[in-house]
Design an enzyme around this catalytic site. Sequence first.
Site, mmCIF file in Angstrom:
data_model
loop_
_atom_site.group_PDB
_atom_site.id
_atom_site.type_symbol
_atom_site.label_atom_id
_atom_site.label_comp_id
_atom_site.label_asym_id
_atom_site.label_seq_id
_atom_site.Cartn_x
_atom_site.Cartn_y
_atom_site.Cartn_z
ATOM 1 N N GLU A 363 0.829 -1.210 0.000
ATOM 2 C CA GLU A 363 0.000 0.000 0.000
ATOM 3 C C GLU A 363 0.862 1.258 0.000
ATOM 4 O O GLU A 363 0.537 2.264 0.638
ATOM 5 C CB GLU A 363 -0.943 0.005 1.212
ATOM 6 C CG GLU A 363 -1.943 -1.129 1.189
ATOM 7 C CD GLU A 363 -2.960 -1.046 2.311
ATOM 8 O OE1 GLU A 363 -4.152 -1.243 2.038
ATOM 9 O OE2 GLU A 363 -2.548 -0.785 3.460
ATOM 10 N N CYS A 447 -11.398 2.498 5.714
ATOM 11 C CA CYS A 447 -10.888 3.837 6.015
ATOM 12 C C CYS A 447 -11.272 4.861 4.948
ATOM 13 O O CYS A 447 -11.480 6.038 5.256
ATOM 14 C CB CYS A 447 -9.371 3.785 6.176
ATOM 15 S SG CYS A 447 -8.503 2.946 4.833
#
Length: 701
Positions: A363, A447
Amino acid sequence: MKKNQISEAAHTRKFAMSPSLGSTPLNDRQRWQSRIKSHPPTLSPSHPLLQAVLALFLAFPAWAQQEKLAIKPVNFAAVRFDDAFWKPRMDKVAAVTVPVCITYTEEKTGRIRNFDRAAGQLDGPHEGIFYDDSDVYKALEAMAYTLKVQPNPAIEQKADEWIDKIAAAQQPDGYLNTYYTVTGLDKRWTDMSMHEMYCAGHLIEAAVAYYDATGKRKLLDVAIRYADHLDATFGPGKKGWVPGHQEIELALVKLYHTTADQHYLRLANWLLEQRGKGLGKGYTWDNKTWGGVNYCQDNVPVKDITDITGHAVRAMYMYTGMADVAAEIPGAGYEAALQRVWEDVVGRNMYVTGGIGSSGQNEGFTTDYDLPTESAYCETCASVGMVFWNQRLFLMTGESRYFDVLERSLYNGALDGLSLSGDRFFYGNPLESDGRHARREWFGTACCPSNIARLIASLGNYCYAHNDRAVWVNLYAGNSANVQLAQGKVGIVQQTNYPWDGAVSLTVKPEKKMAFALHLRLPGWTGNEASPGGLYRFMDVMSSPVQLLVNGKPVEWRQEKGYAVIQRNWRSGDVVSLSLPMSVRRVVAADNLAACANRTALQRGPLVYCFEGPDNDGDAFNIIVPDHIPFSNAWREDLLGGVMTLIGDASVILPSPDGQSVATWRRQVTAIPYYAWNNRGPARMQVWMPRAAVRARVWGD
């Protein structure tokens, strides 16, 4: 004492240090007075020397002149949008996105039920992932922002219900984390990678936002008790700690801004200073799964950072915290490191959309110039983080190039994360798709939905900035705002059809005639460098100049740090007219960027464009955009909620009727803003278009 209560003495001590706590931030004089009161000297209060020094210090606020001239953002609550671009999106977030976040947080997942379990009001095991508390807090923060600009009794009631549950789950010593409360408090603060401080940071951000929006202090009290627990547990001579996921650092500075309690600022700085010292060996989960200290930006002391590494969102939150601390502690020593790493990001590791983090594996980041298009990760949260970080860098320096990057990330990399309907989301944001990508209702790690919601709802935070003597206009959008200067308030009414049109009108309304400097950002895209650092450049030279008038007449102005600065005595009703040229620009990448070799992207104003199948006979890979083909813009009210399209006669590769060969045909093609793709279902899409047939593909390749 019940576990969700705090002693009256502790409560009184906290707010005695913050006599001016309220929905209006402390001014400089109040802040300096508060610092003196909260850190009394060792001399007797009646000592003549001390009395003289204190009298002199408090009588002459010019001693704090450096702080008073520091650039501060105008709070979102002082900005009201009424334009055709952002106002409908903010309305959509309030009416659709926030309720979606509420539904998934409360009904379709166990995030709220976990707080009931932690409070002893519900039996059963912890549901979900150990960091899920953070999604509750981000949703609350988004709710707070929408309540300030669009009061909604039902949303406020729901927020208050959640806050009651959160408060009930807090431990007597201030600790608050449902995962460890339910699974075993004996394990708390044993694993740096388990996001305890990350969740605490989002709690603090939500508390500050909700207090600012409603004046209600219950959640703020919870956050203060937790922050006091952190301060009592960690710091010099106490427990060492390096959070695996940064966030607490910037949140503690926000709490400091609200309470003027320096304990929080010092703790934020201490946490930053602990990085790169080997404490990261405690990242048991991250070491096993992702790679430990590099992944968490704990490989070197923060003052020695030169290159971006690891997880993109963690990096953005940490750099934002560094900038926040540096702005408050002269000599903290973070400025040089922030400048080095910013140049590394924008010069070697940023997509043309302003997205960052090319790899889904970590990520985050791999090597310089590794920016593939179809597999581009570009997490929505990372683009939101780019907005946070670049705003702070602007506040530190007053340089417009940081807002150039912020604007690129906002209009492209971040906005792409939210569907036009407000109820579908992208976690990653690729720059090319063969039709396999699709927006989703929700995610296991959720998120991004609440993050993009809180960003759009709080957009007013990024439009204007000020110090005692000047106003900065950083984002162009139709709105009205009130800005406080030393001489009094200044109202600003901005009218524009930006980003579709470059004409901007600002009516200045000081409460009395006053002299101040008005700084108008001259976007980098009005020049010849598509991005700072030279990673992207425009093929053409902008021929139309920026035009600037006051009350319909030319006015003297100077260019400073990328702004057009007008210094004059302003009268109420003065009108500033700014004309920004908005031609269609071709973008090419640096030679080091192999994925974009012999390709071009289209940009108009702040918007990056893409070609999507529904507008081009179902395909986007068979289109060739030679350098000589002109593109024009055309408004389409009926398309994607109303967009400015780009139209040109490009070359298209098509198979022959017998399927045995291919031929190149001239055909009109259409490009749409990148943020709007995938709102009509999965389809082929490309941002970087081949300039020659060798890079094109035929359907089925």
